[in-house]
Design an enzyme around this catalytic site. Structure first.
Site, PDB file in Angstrom:
ATOM      1  N   SER A  48      26.855  44.886  -2.141  1.00  0.00           N
ATOM      2  CA  SER A  48      26.416  46.273  -2.165  1.00  0.00           C
ATOM      3  C   SER A  48      25.539  46.587  -0.943  1.00  0.00           C
ATOM      4  O   SER A  48      25.948  46.361   0.184  1.00  0.00           O
ATOM      5  CB  SER A  48      25.682  46.557  -3.480  1.00  0.00           C
ATOM      6  OG  SER A  48      25.558  47.935  -3.704  1.00  0.00           O
ATOM      7  N   ASP A 163      31.609  47.751  -6.782  1.00  0.00           N
ATOM      8  CA  ASP A 163      30.408  46.994  -6.433  1.00  0.00           C
ATOM      9  C   ASP A 163      30.408  45.606  -7.086  1.00  0.00           C
ATOM     10  O   ASP A 163      30.496  45.475  -8.308  1.00  0.00           O
ATOM     11  CB  ASP A 163      29.193  47.799  -6.909  1.00  0.00           C
ATOM     12  CG  ASP A 163      27.880  47.260  -6.392  1.00  0.00           C
ATOM     13  OD1 ASP A 163      27.774  46.030  -6.200  1.00  0.00           O
ATOM     14  OD2 ASP A 163      26.950  48.061  -6.189  1.00  0.00           O
TER      15      ASP A 163
END
Length: 317
Positions: A48, A163
């Site tokens: 991320s 993610d």
């Protein structure tokens, strides 16, 4: 002078940068502390925001990123993204991510980077962890930064990716897979609170957070300008709402935070890094971008405190 072939090879040092949205700027401070101490970084694995900071560091553009985020108005961060609600997420980062990355570097592929880099994503269909370490950098960034519920998933090689923080928030094992002998992990899920955070007035923090979220809601309002009056009335009412009840954005992000915190504890217990850095950012919410300087400083302070431990691990047999 000692002959090179007789000199002992030093251990390869890897950096595992965890997810954490607005807390991710702590990675900048942590890297600065390591560089200042002369700790070499031979490879980076990121998830991320850790993937984004790691990519720019591997491209030699960390200073450019730091200058930008210090200048940036946190409340306007959503101006860099396009609304796609309600299909698959509130925002689509595809168009603007290139701008946010290319303003710091012209590198476009993993092979152009100065040091090896890997990013972590999750396959929505199979639930498998996906390691991205070759090909197009922007595609990989788009995947690793697709926080479920907020950003639309990314389509890469016939897979829908999101993610990687839902599976591997701090990718220690991925870092070892890049050849690191000593892994330094930066975990942003700690609930510890720094001293400077305790001095912040609760009312001021509430007002800042509400103003920040209003920027997103106003953007949604513009998107729905051609929609029926009922939708616009709902959004206007939402903007004026003053209640302690968590709204949908708070609920989704708080839930993701709880999951990531639990998974991180489990993963770090199973596969612990050699040195763990945990910036004290417990009071910072995932989308509070208004404390950039303090977050960077906290990353620096906590990394600096671990320098001797890192050197010991590098020198140990």
């Amino acid at each position: 002078m000692m002959e090179r072939e007789n000199m002992p090879e030093r251990k390869r040092v890897g950096l595992a940068l965890g997810c954490g949205a607005s807390k991710g700027w702590a990675h900048i401070g942590a890297i600065e502390a390591l560089e200042e101490a002369g700790i070499p970084i031979d490879c980076v694995a990121g998830c991320s925001i850790g993937g984004y900071v790691g990519a720019l560091y591997a491209a030699g553009a960390l200073k450019s990123l730091k200058d930008f985020v210090l200048r940036m108005d946190g409340k306007k961060i959503f101006s860099y993204f396009d609304v796609v609600f309600p299909r698959s997420g509130l925002l689509d980062g595809t168009k603007k991510l290139k701008e946010l990355f290319s303003m710091h570097t012209d590198m476009e592929t993993f092979s152009q980077l100065q040091i090896p880099l890997a990013m972590v994503a999750a396959d929505l269909e199979t639930g498998a962890r996906v390691i991205l370490n070759s090909g197009n950098l922007l595609e990989a960034l788009r995947a690793t930064m697709s926080l479920p519920g907020l950003f639309a998933p990314a389509r890469i090689r016939d897979r829908w990716l999101v993610d990687g923080g839902i599976l591997d928030p701090v990718p220690v094992g991925v870092c070892r897979g890049l050849g690191a002998d000593v892994v330094i992990a930066v975990d942003l899920t700690s609930q510890r609170i720094a001293q400077f955070k305790k001095k912040t007035k609760k009312k001021e923090r509430f007002e800042e957070h509400r103003e920040f979220k209003n920027e997103l809601l106003k953007k949604l309002s513009v998107y729905y300008e051609s929609a029926g009056t009922g939708v616009k009335a709902w959004i206007n009412d939402f903007l004026k709402r003053e209640t302690d009840t968590p709204d949908i954005l708070d609920a989704v992000l708080a839930s993701v935070t709880l999951v990531q915190r639990r998974i991180t504890r489990i993963n770090l217990a199973v596969d612990p890094p050699d040195v763990l850095i945990q910036p004290r950012l417990g009071e910072i919410k995932m989308l509070e971008f208004d404390h950039v300087a303090q977050v960077i400083e906290e990353g620096y302070i906590c990394a600096q405190a671990k320098i001797e431990a890192i050197r010991e691990r590098m020198e140990s047999p």
